[in-house]
Write an enzyme that holds these catalytic residues in place. Structure first.
Site: not given
Length: 228
Positions: A148, A196, A202, A219
Site C-alpha cells: 500500500h 519458520a 530480498r 549457511r
C-alpha cells in the site's frame, strides 16, 4: 466392505466426478466414503481427475487446474474481475483454509507437485506470484507482491492505491517453514530453505538456508555456516 471393492467404488465415483450434472454427487459420495481431512488426498490419485472438495469456494474466470490436484475443504480460489490467471499444476495440494486471490492484473502460477499446507495466503495483485515445482510450504505462509502507498498523510491509506517492486518468484524444490512471509520483488532460489517465522524482503540464493526478520543467509545446504 472389503478394501478392494471400496477402492473400485471410489475409482468409479472419481471418474464420474468429471461428468456434468452427476459429477458433484459423485464427489460428495467419494468424500463421505473416504474419511476426514488428509485421508481424502487418496482420492486425487485414483484417476487423472483432480479432487475438489464440495466445501471449497472457487470463483475465477481464467483458471487451470491440473490432473490429480487436491483442493481441500474451505480452500478459496478467487479472481476479481481485473485479475489475471490462476494455474495449479499437476498434483498441486491446497490444504484447508488456504486462500488464492488475484486482482489488478496479477496472477498466481503454481508448478507441479507443490504442496501448500493450511491457512496460507497467496496473492497476485499488480505483481504476480510464481511458485515452482515440488515446493513444500508449511502452514500460515503469506505472499504479497504489492504494498500500500502511505506517503500522503492527508488521505486514508486505503485511498492511496497500491504499488509493487515486482513479481515474487519461488523456484523449484524450496521449503518454507511455518509462518514465512515473502514480500514483493523477491526471488527465492532453487532448493533454498527458509526458517519458520522469517520475513523475506530480498533475494535468497539457490540452496541457501535463511532465517530471521528480515531473513538472512545462515549457511548453504551441505556446507558449514557462513558469516552473515
Amino acid at each position: 466392505m472389503a478394501w478392494g471393492i471400496r477402492k473400485q467404488i471410489l475409482t468409479v465415483l472419481m471418474q464420474g466426478s468429471a461428468v456434468p450434472v452427476v459429477g458433484r454427487v459423485c464427489l460428495r459420495l467419494a468424500s463421505a466414503l473416504r474419511g476426514p481431512y488428509k485421508d481424502k488426498k487418496y482420492l486425487a490419485n485414483l484417476t487423472r481427475n483432480p479432487y475438489i472438495s464440495p466445501k471449497a469456494q472457487i470463483w475465477a474466470r481464467d483458471l487451470e487446474i491440473g490432473p490429480q490436484c487436491f483442493i481441500d475443504d474451505y480452500v478459496t480460489v478467487y479472481a476479481h474481475p481485473d485479475g489475471g490467471r490462476i494455474v495449479l499444476g499437476e498434483g498441486v495440494h491446497l490444504h484447508r483454509g488456504t486462500i488464492v486471490e488475484v486482482g489488478a492484473g496479477g496472477s498466481v502460477i503454481i508448478g507441479p507437485h507443490t504442496h501448500i499446507q493450511s491457512n496460507c495466503n497467496l496473492k497476485g495483485f499488480l505483481g504476480s506470484l510464481h511458485i515452482g515445482a515440488n515446493v513444500q510450504m508449511a502452514p500460515g505462509c503469506g505472499f504479497s507482491p504489492y504494498e500500500h502507498q502511505f506517503d500522503d498523510t492527508s488521505r486514508p491509506i486505503r485511498e492511496q492505491g497500491i504499488i509493487t517492486r515486482g513479481d515474487i518468484v519461488i523456484e523449484d524444490d524450496v521449503w518454507l517453514g511455518l509462518g514465512v512471509y515473502v514480500l514483493d520483488g523477491v526471488r527465492i532460489g532453487k532448493g533454498a530453505v527458509i526458517g519458520a517465522g522469517s520475513v523475506v524482503t530480498r533475494d535468497i540464493p539457490a540452496y541457501a538456508i535463511a532465517a530471521g526478520v528480515p531473513a538472512k543467509v545462515i549457511r548453504y545446504r551441505g556446507r558449514r555456516a557462513v558469516e552473515v
